[in-house]
Scaffold this motif. Structure first.
Motif, PDB file in Angstrom:
ATOM      1  N   GLN A 259       0.872  -1.134   0.149  1.00 36.28           N
ATOM      2  CA  GLN A 259       0.092   0.051   0.066  1.00 36.28           C
ATOM      3  C   GLN A 259       0.796   1.293  -0.022  1.00 36.28           C
ATOM      4  O   GLN A 259       0.635   2.063  -0.784  1.00 36.28           O
ATOM      5  CB  GLN A 259      -0.954  -0.023   1.275  1.00 36.28           C
ATOM      6  N   THR A 260       1.813   1.258   0.942  1.00 39.48           N
ATOM      7  CA  THR A 260       2.832   2.458   0.992  1.00 39.48           C
ATOM      8  C   THR A 260       3.696   2.397  -0.144  1.00 39.48           C
ATOM      9  O   THR A 260       3.982   3.726  -0.464  1.00 39.48           O
ATOM     10  CB  THR A 260       3.565   2.438   2.236  1.00 39.48           C
ATOM     11  N   THR A 261       3.809   1.336  -0.812  1.00 41.67           N
ATOM     12  CA  THR A 261       4.877   1.550  -2.094  1.00 41.67           C
ATOM     13  C   THR A 261       4.185   1.792  -3.520  1.00 41.67           C
ATOM     14  O   THR A 261       4.654   2.607  -3.896  1.00 41.67           O
ATOM     15  CB  THR A 261       5.759   0.346  -2.011  1.00 41.67           C
ATOM     16  N   ILE A 262       3.143   1.009  -3.801  1.00 41.60           N
ATOM     17  CA  ILE A 262       2.433   1.076  -4.998  1.00 41.60           C
ATOM     18  C   ILE A 262       0.952   1.857  -5.027  1.00 41.60           C
ATOM     19  O   ILE A 262       0.782   2.567  -6.007  1.00 41.60           O
ATOM     20  CB  ILE A 262       2.467  -0.152  -5.472  1.00 41.60           C
ATOM     21  N   PHE A 263       0.132   1.455  -4.054  1.00 39.32           N
ATOM     22  CA  PHE A 263      -1.168   1.922  -4.037  1.00 39.32           C
ATOM     23  C   PHE A 263      -1.663   2.795  -2.846  1.00 39.32           C
ATOM     24  O   PHE A 263      -2.282   2.321  -1.966  1.00 39.32           O
ATOM     25  CB  PHE A 263      -2.078   0.694  -4.056  1.00 39.32           C
ATOM     26  N   PRO A 264      -0.969   3.910  -2.479  1.00 35.98           N
ATOM     27  CA  PRO A 264      -1.113   4.843  -1.321  1.00 35.98           C
ATOM     28  C   PRO A 264      -2.476   5.323  -0.853  1.00 35.98           C
ATOM     29  O   PRO A 264      -2.927   5.531   0.107  1.00 35.98           O
ATOM     30  CB  PRO A 264      -0.297   5.902  -1.743  1.00 35.98           C
ATOM     31  N   THR A 265      -3.335   5.356  -2.217  1.00 38.51           N
ATOM     32  CA  THR A 265      -4.737   5.810  -1.888  1.00 38.51           C
ATOM     33  C   THR A 265      -5.764   4.587  -1.618  1.00 38.51           C
ATOM     34  O   THR A 265      -6.953   4.790  -1.545  1.00 38.51           O
ATOM     35  CB  THR A 265      -5.101   6.567  -3.170  1.00 38.51           C
ATOM     36  N   VAL A 266      -5.164   3.162  -1.964  1.00 41.64           N
ATOM     37  CA  VAL A 266      -6.166   2.166  -1.562  1.00 41.64           C
ATOM     38  C   VAL A 266      -6.129   1.751  -0.095  1.00 41.64           C
ATOM     39  O   VAL A 266      -4.989   1.715   0.523  1.00 41.64           O
ATOM     40  CB  VAL A 266      -6.125   1.072  -2.578  1.00 41.64           C
ATOM     41  N   GLY A 267      -7.213   1.409   0.691  1.00 48.07           N
ATOM     42  CA  GLY A 267      -7.311   0.979   2.134  1.00 48.07           C
ATOM     43  C   GLY A 267      -6.612  -0.316   2.012  1.00 48.07           C
ATOM     44  O   GLY A 267      -6.538  -1.068   1.132  1.00 48.07           O
ATOM     45  N   ALA A 268      -5.977  -0.733   3.273  1.00 50.83           N
ATOM     46  CA  ALA A 268      -5.087  -1.895   3.516  1.00 50.83           C
ATOM     47  C   ALA A 268      -6.194  -3.146   3.706  1.00 50.83           C
ATOM     48  O   ALA A 268      -5.855  -4.347   3.060  1.00 50.83           O
ATOM     49  CB  ALA A 268      -4.501  -1.868   4.621  1.00 50.83           C
ATOM     50  N   ASN A 269      -7.370  -2.799   4.199  1.00 51.01           N
ATOM     51  CA  ASN A 269      -8.335  -4.001   4.603  1.00 51.01           C
ATOM     52  C   ASN A 269      -8.720  -4.654   3.228  1.00 51.01           C
ATOM     53  O   ASN A 269      -8.956  -5.855   3.087  1.00 51.01           O
ATOM     54  CB  ASN A 269      -9.375  -3.598   5.451  1.00 51.01           C
ATOM     55  N   PRO A 270      -9.349  -3.948   2.171  1.00 53.38           N
ATOM     56  CA  PRO A 270      -9.639  -4.570   0.938  1.00 53.38           C
ATOM     57  C   PRO A 270      -8.478  -5.436   0.298  1.00 53.38           C
ATOM     58  O   PRO A 270      -8.771  -6.427  -0.365  1.00 53.38           O
ATOM     59  CB  PRO A 270     -10.005  -3.260   0.018  1.00 53.38           C
ATOM     60  N   PHE A 271      -7.340  -5.056   0.367  1.00 56.39           N
ATOM     61  CA  PHE A 271      -6.307  -5.518  -0.135  1.00 56.39           C
ATOM     62  C   PHE A 271      -6.068  -6.979   0.567  1.00 56.39           C
ATOM     63  O   PHE A 271      -5.938  -8.096  -0.009  1.00 56.39           O
ATOM     64  CB  PHE A 271      -4.946  -4.814  -0.110  1.00 56.39           C
ATOM     65  N   LEU A 272      -6.347  -6.790   1.902  1.00 53.45           N
ATOM     66  CA  LEU A 272      -6.115  -8.075   2.802  1.00 53.45           C
ATOM     67  C   LEU A 272      -7.350  -9.050   2.484  1.00 53.45           C
ATOM     68  O   LEU A 272      -6.986 -10.341   2.537  1.00 53.45           O
ATOM     69  CB  LEU A 272      -5.998  -7.607   4.451  1.00 53.45           C
ATOM     70  N   ILE A 273      -8.433  -8.473   2.161  1.00 48.64           N
ATOM     71  CA  ILE A 273      -9.686  -9.681   1.880  1.00 48.64           C
ATOM     72  C   ILE A 273      -9.366 -10.344   0.632  1.00 48.64           C
ATOM     73  O   ILE A 273      -9.384 -11.609   0.919  1.00 48.64           O
ATOM     74  CB  ILE A 273     -10.887  -8.536   1.642  1.00 48.64           C
ATOM     75  N   HIS A 274      -8.768  -9.716  -0.230  1.00 53.13           N
ATOM     76  CA  HIS A 274      -8.361 -10.422  -1.542  1.00 53.13           C
ATOM     77  C   HIS A 274      -7.387 -11.493  -1.332  1.00 53.13           C
ATOM     78  O   HIS A 274      -7.002 -12.526  -1.785  1.00 53.13           O
ATOM     79  CB  HIS A 274      -7.983  -9.475  -2.618  1.00 53.13           C
TER      80      HIS A 274
END
Length: 363
Positions: free
Chosen positions: A108-123
């Motif tokens: 998130q901090t490196t590539i997608f700073p505007t996207v929330g962490a939890n949606p990433f974690l769900i996937h």
């Protein structure tokens, strides 16, 4: 006849579980713990891990490859091993989800700073769910494929050779070392994960190559760690490497190829395959343990329940520093487990053997 895991798969599984997100910070951790030329300290740390692996191999040999659950349940009453199983399920699942969230926050901090962490974690956890649901034999095959898809990243170190200088590596050994338990323990946690092989006993080929496979997998991890730390300490000065949060990540930014400009982004994405293996095998060990307690619930529902429960637990930690602090506490319990559990199993096997000999004498 059931399919068995090949010893090559065992070696790859050990390497893939051990090496994870910590690789990005490892050169700094090594420098803080062991000082100048601290990469040599990795050799000492690896030696301690080998002692632990020897205990696990001894359990496998003395128990003739039987399940660790069978050894426990044959010697201990339910009121002792059932609470222990519960702690194992909680510990493994929490380690899995925190490793996953740590990686997600890094992405998130490196590539997608505007996207929330939890949606990433769900996937991420949905992928882990499908991975574990394939069963241990297919997990071994998939892990082997993932190994070949990720190992090429190690050869990227060759791109840094023009900037490498032995002058940055002073002749002083371990000068400036902290010699603190906390820093040394952080380096040791880079090797945690090998203890999962305890749960693989019933699934491996009984050809006496199990011990060689586990040791080779660990030594390969050690080689990869040494390579990255050695190059980092010849690329940065000692002062620089201690002040960079993720030295390996920073190294990737200096790598240039004629075809790819931002190679670090590709490495982070490829690294997903390594992290998913670690997370999946911790969840698998958690499910294997839970099956011994909740015998009437189907395995797929146990897996889903464990993943959902661990995901809810991860809500309490949204900052990487907090996750690292909690992980260090949980992993400390895991390290104690990895040493003490094989000793307990060996003790139970010895007692069982003594009783058997006395029975034979009486007969």
């Amino acid at each position: 006849m059931k399919e068995k895991l090949h010893y090559t798969q065992i070696a790859v599984i050990v390497y893939m579980i051990q090496s994870g997100v910590i690789l990005f910070a490892l050169p700094r951790l090594v420098a803080e713990a062991f000082g100048t030329n601290g990469w040599l300290g990795l050799v000492l740390t690896s030696g301690i891990v080998l002692v632990n692996i020897f205990l696990i191999v001894l359990v496998y040999n003395k128990g003739n490859g039987q399940s660790i659950f069978s050894i426990l349940e044959a010697s201990l009453p339910k009121w002792i091993y059932l609470p222990f199983y519960f702690l194992m399920v909680v510990n493994f699942s929490f380690i899995a989800v925190l490793i996953g969230k740590n990686y997600v926050l890094l992405i998130q901090t490196t590539i997608f700073p505007t996207v929330g962490a939890n949606p990433f974690l769900i996937h991420f956890l949905i992928t882990a769910l499908f991975f574990v649901s394939k069963g241990i034999y297919n997990m071994g095959k998939i892990t082997l494929v993932f190994f070949f898809l990720t190992i090429w990243t190690t050869f990227l170190l060759l791109l840094l050779l023009p900037e490498f200088s032995f002058q940055r590596m002073t002749p002083f050994i371990f000068q400036g070392a902290s010699l603190s338990f906390e820093k040394s323990f952080e380096v040791y946690t880079a090797f945690v994960g090998f203890e999962i092989v305890l749960f693989l006993f019933p699934y491996v080929q009984n050809d006496r190559k199990f011990s060689k496979a586990v040791i080779f997998g660990h030594l390969f991890t050690t080689f990869i760690y040494l390579a990255f730390c050695f190059v980092a300490m010849g690329f940065y000065s000692f002062g620089q490497i201690k002040n960079i949060l993720y030295p390996t990540q920073n190294l990737l930014k200096f790598m240039e190829t004629p075809l790819i400009e931002r190679i670090e982004n590709i490495v982070f994405i490829v690294f997903f395959l390594k992290i998913i293996v670690t997370v999946a095998f911790y969840y698998w060990a958690s499910v294997e343990t839970a099956k011994r307690v909740l015998t009437k619930i189907k395995e797929k529902w146990l897996l889903l329940m464990i993943i959902v429960a661990s995901f809810i637990f991860s809500f309490f930690f949204e900052i990487q520093r907090e996750i690292n602090e909690v992980l260090n506490i949980i992993v400390l319990g895991q390290v104690i487990f990895s040493f003490s559990f094989p000793v307990l199993l060996l003790l139970l096997l010895w007692i069982k053997n003594m009783k058997k000999k006395r029975g034979n004498k009486v007969a």
